[in-house]
Design an enzyme around this catalytic site. Structure first.
Site, PDB file in Angstrom:
ATOM      1  N   LYS A  14      -3.811 -35.292 -17.274  1.00 21.67           N
ATOM      2  CA  LYS A  14      -4.043 -36.729 -17.090  1.00 21.67           C
ATOM      3  C   LYS A  14      -4.684 -37.088 -15.737  1.00 21.67           C
ATOM      4  O   LYS A  14      -5.444 -38.046 -15.655  1.00 21.67           O
ATOM      5  CB  LYS A  14      -2.726 -37.495 -17.248  1.00 21.67           C
TER       6      LYS A  14
ATOM      7  N   ASP B 140     -10.494 -49.844 -14.081  1.00 16.91           N
ATOM      8  CA  ASP B 140      -9.691 -50.264 -12.920  1.00 16.91           C
ATOM      9  C   ASP B 140      -8.243 -49.808 -13.053  1.00 16.91           C
ATOM     10  O   ASP B 140      -7.633 -49.344 -12.099  1.00 16.91           O
ATOM     11  CB  ASP B 140      -9.716 -51.792 -12.781  1.00 16.91           C
TER      12      ASP B 140
ATOM     13  N   ASP C 111      -1.486 -46.529 -21.038  1.00 15.72           N
ATOM     14  CA  ASP C 111      -0.018 -46.415 -21.051  1.00 15.72           C
ATOM     15  C   ASP C 111       0.651 -47.741 -20.700  1.00 15.72           C
ATOM     16  O   ASP C 111       1.638 -48.133 -21.328  1.00 15.72           O
ATOM     17  CB  ASP C 111       0.456 -45.334 -20.068  1.00 15.72           C
TER      18      ASP C 111
ATOM     19  N   GLY D 199       7.556 -40.659 -11.694  1.00 11.32           N
ATOM     20  CA  GLY D 199       6.493 -39.736 -12.104  1.00 11.32           C
ATOM     21  C   GLY D 199       5.260 -40.497 -12.564  1.00 11.32           C
ATOM     22  O   GLY D 199       5.092 -41.679 -12.239  1.00 11.32           O
ATOM     23  N   GLY D 200       4.428 -39.812 -13.347  1.00 13.85           N
ATOM     24  CA  GLY D 200       3.175 -40.416 -13.813  1.00 13.85           C
ATOM     25  C   GLY D 200       3.420 -41.644 -14.670  1.00 13.85           C
ATOM     26  O   GLY D 200       2.721 -42.662 -14.539  1.00 13.85           O
ATOM     27  N   ALA D 201       4.422 -41.584 -15.536  1.00  6.59           N
ATOM     28  CA  ALA D 201       4.691 -42.712 -16.422  1.00  6.59           C
ATOM     29  C   ALA D 201       5.129 -43.931 -15.613  1.00  6.59           C
ATOM     30  O   ALA D 201       4.732 -45.059 -15.906  1.00  6.59           O
ATOM     31  CB  ALA D 201       5.761 -42.335 -17.441  1.00  6.59           C
TER      32      ALA D 201
ATOM     33  N   THR E 191      14.299 -37.803  -6.520  1.00  2.00           N
ATOM     34  CA  THR E 191      13.581 -37.367  -5.320  1.00  2.00           C
ATOM     35  C   THR E 191      12.999 -38.617  -4.660  1.00  2.00           C
ATOM     36  O   THR E 191      11.935 -39.106  -5.038  1.00  2.00           O
ATOM     37  CB  THR E 191      12.462 -36.371  -5.714  1.00  2.00           C
TER      38      THR E 191
HETATM   39  P1  ATR Z   1       6.107 -38.398 -16.464  1.00  2.00           P
HETATM   40  O1  ATR Z   1       4.626 -38.241 -16.339  1.00  2.00           O
HETATM   41  O2  ATR Z   1       6.577 -38.495 -17.894  1.00  2.00           O
HETATM   42  O3  ATR Z   1       6.637 -39.523 -15.625  1.00  2.00           O
HETATM   43  P2  ATR Z   1       6.990 -36.486 -14.500  1.00  2.00           P
HETATM   44  O4  ATR Z   1       5.873 -36.905 -13.624  1.00  2.00           O
HETATM   45  O5  ATR Z   1       7.305 -35.045 -14.649  1.00  2.00           O
HETATM   46  O6  ATR Z   1       6.765 -37.022 -15.977  1.00  2.00           O
HETATM   47  O7  ATR Z   1       8.309 -37.284 -14.037  1.00  2.00           O
HETATM   48  C1  ATR Z   1       9.552 -36.991 -14.561  1.00  2.00           C
HETATM   49  C2  ATR Z   1      10.575 -37.962 -13.969  1.00  2.00           C
HETATM   50  O8  ATR Z   1      11.873 -37.624 -14.485  1.00  2.00           O
HETATM   51  C3  ATR Z   1      10.688 -37.889 -12.463  1.00  2.00           C
HETATM   52  O9  ATR Z   1      10.978 -39.169 -11.950  1.00  2.00           O
HETATM   53  C4  ATR Z   1      11.865 -36.934 -12.271  1.00  2.00           C
HETATM   54  O10 ATR Z   1      12.548 -37.058 -11.041  1.00  2.00           O
HETATM   55  P3  ATR Z   1      12.087 -36.176  -9.763  1.00  2.00           P
HETATM   56  O11 ATR Z   1      10.895 -36.844  -9.199  1.00  2.00           O
HETATM   57  O12 ATR Z   1      13.266 -36.182  -8.878  1.00  2.00           O
HETATM   58  O13 ATR Z   1      11.776 -34.787 -10.296  1.00  2.00           O
HETATM   59  C5  ATR Z   1      12.768 -37.379 -13.388  1.00  2.00           C
HETATM   60  N1  ATR Z   1      13.752 -36.360 -13.728  1.00  2.00           N
HETATM   61  C6  ATR Z   1      13.558 -35.231 -14.437  1.00  2.00           C
HETATM   62  N2  ATR Z   1      14.712 -34.529 -14.544  1.00  2.00           N
HETATM   63  C7  ATR Z   1      15.659 -35.244 -13.869  1.00  2.00           C
HETATM   64  C8  ATR Z   1      17.065 -35.053 -13.593  1.00  2.00           C
HETATM   65  N3  ATR Z   1      17.717 -33.980 -14.049  1.00  2.00           N
HETATM   66  N4  ATR Z   1      17.706 -35.991 -12.868  1.00  2.00           N
HETATM   67  C9  ATR Z   1      17.052 -37.078 -12.396  1.00  2.00           C
HETATM   68  N5  ATR Z   1      15.734 -37.318 -12.624  1.00  2.00           N
HETATM   69  C10 ATR Z   1      15.045 -36.408 -13.344  1.00  2.00           C
END
Ligand code: ATR
Length: 277
Positions: free
Chosen positions: A70, A82, A107, A135-137, A159
């Site tokens: 993506k 944009d 999205d 994350g990206g979403a 994080t």
């Molecule tokens: P997407 O594009 O679907 O948003 P992504 O960029 O991989 O996918 O983001 C995944 C999200 O789920 C992140 O916010 C991630 O938190 P971190 O940034 O701390 O990794 C969150 N996530 C995944 N597993 C998790 C867990 N066990 N506890 C808390 N947050 C989690």
């Protein structure tokens, strides 16, 4: 004699076998009697530039883009919308007749269209929106909420620095909340959105405290396997309006399908049924 090409579209990603997009677009092609096809395409990082250069020559009018391409696809586009620029990622490519590749991100559109269909009384400015995940979403959802008129977005991520980065990009409407305070953040909100993978089949359980959920809140989960996640179940029990994540997948496909095949498709019960199989 002119050879009329059958318009082709597809979805590029890695892995790709799990994608529900082929079911969605094939359903619409059939519903509207359009001669065309939509196929899953397994594409590695290494092959991505060559694939984007070659598909238009093979009758492809465009593709959807999923994990992990993506962000990378933006560098191979001639034109970026944009909203794709703001989000920093694209999920839809349009191969134009003049040979140019146009990148868009639908999205956020899909997110809003789904909320408006599933919760017609939703008022984006009724109060803060709690966004879980960065994350990206989450980027697409924050951009959409701001566009819809939400004045305050409370953002929490395991994080924390990733949430701080989003705040730096989207500005003063975003307030970062520590992950251990996510339950309080939910309590203070009118709209709640889970963008993390928590609660998805095969992922960790959604363990954020949910006793702050109240009647009148609108709660949506981007996770749609299962359709009724723990978050949505708890929200329903608390009397909230709930909207499942499958609808976002369906609605985000609308603009691409319309651009590729010249017909704006409906998202209805038959669409849901076709994708659920
Ligand atoms: P997407 O594009 O679907 O948003 P992504 O960029 O991989 O996918 O983001 C995944 C999200 O789920 C992140 O916010 C991630 O938190 P971190 O940034 O701390 O990794 C969150 N996530 C995944 N597993 C998790 C867990 N066990 N506890 C808390 N947050 C989690």
């Amino acid at each position: 004699m002119t050879q009329h090409r059958i318009p082709l579209a597809g979805v590029i990603g890695n892995p790709i076998a799990h994608s529900r997009s082929p079911r969605l677009h094939k359903h619409w092609l059939k519903t509207y009697g359009i001669l065309g096809d939509y196929v899953p395409l397994h594409v590695t990082d290494e092959d991505l530039p060559q694939v984007i250069a070659t598909l238009p020559k093979m009758g492809f009018v465009g593709v959807n883009v999923t994990i992990p391409h993506k962000v990378a696809v933006l560098q191979y586009a001639d034109q970026i919308s944009d909203r794709a620029t703001l989000i920093g990622a694209a999920n839809t490519l349009i191969f134009r007749a003049d040979g140019k590749v146009h990148a868009d991100n639908t999205d956020g559109y899909g997110f809003l269209a789904n909320l408006r269909q599933g919760a017609p009384d939703w008022d984006p400015s009724a109060g803060p929106a709690a966004v879980l995940g960065a994350g990206g979403a989450a980027r697409a959802i924050i951009a959409a909420l701001i566009e819809a008129g939400t004045k305050e977005i409370l953002l929490s991520n395991r994080t924390r620095p990733k949430a701080e980065t989003l705040k730096a990009d989207f500005g003063s409407r975003v307030t970062v909340v520590d992950w251990v305070q996510a339950g309080n953040m939910i309590e203070a909100s009118a709209t709640v959105v889970n963008t993390t993978s928590l609660g998805m089949v095969g992922a960790a359980e959604f363990r954020v405290p949910l006793d702050g959920l109240r009647r009148g809140m609108v709660v949506t989960d981007l996770v749609y396997t299962p359709l009724r996640t723990r978050l949505l179940q708890a929200a329903e029990e608390a009397g909230c309006t709930t909207v499942d994540g499958l609808g976002m997948l369906l609605h985000q496909g609308v603009p691409g399908f319309e651009r590729w095949f010249g017909q704006r498709p409906e998202v209805d019960e038959a669409t849901r049924a076709a994708v659920l199989g």
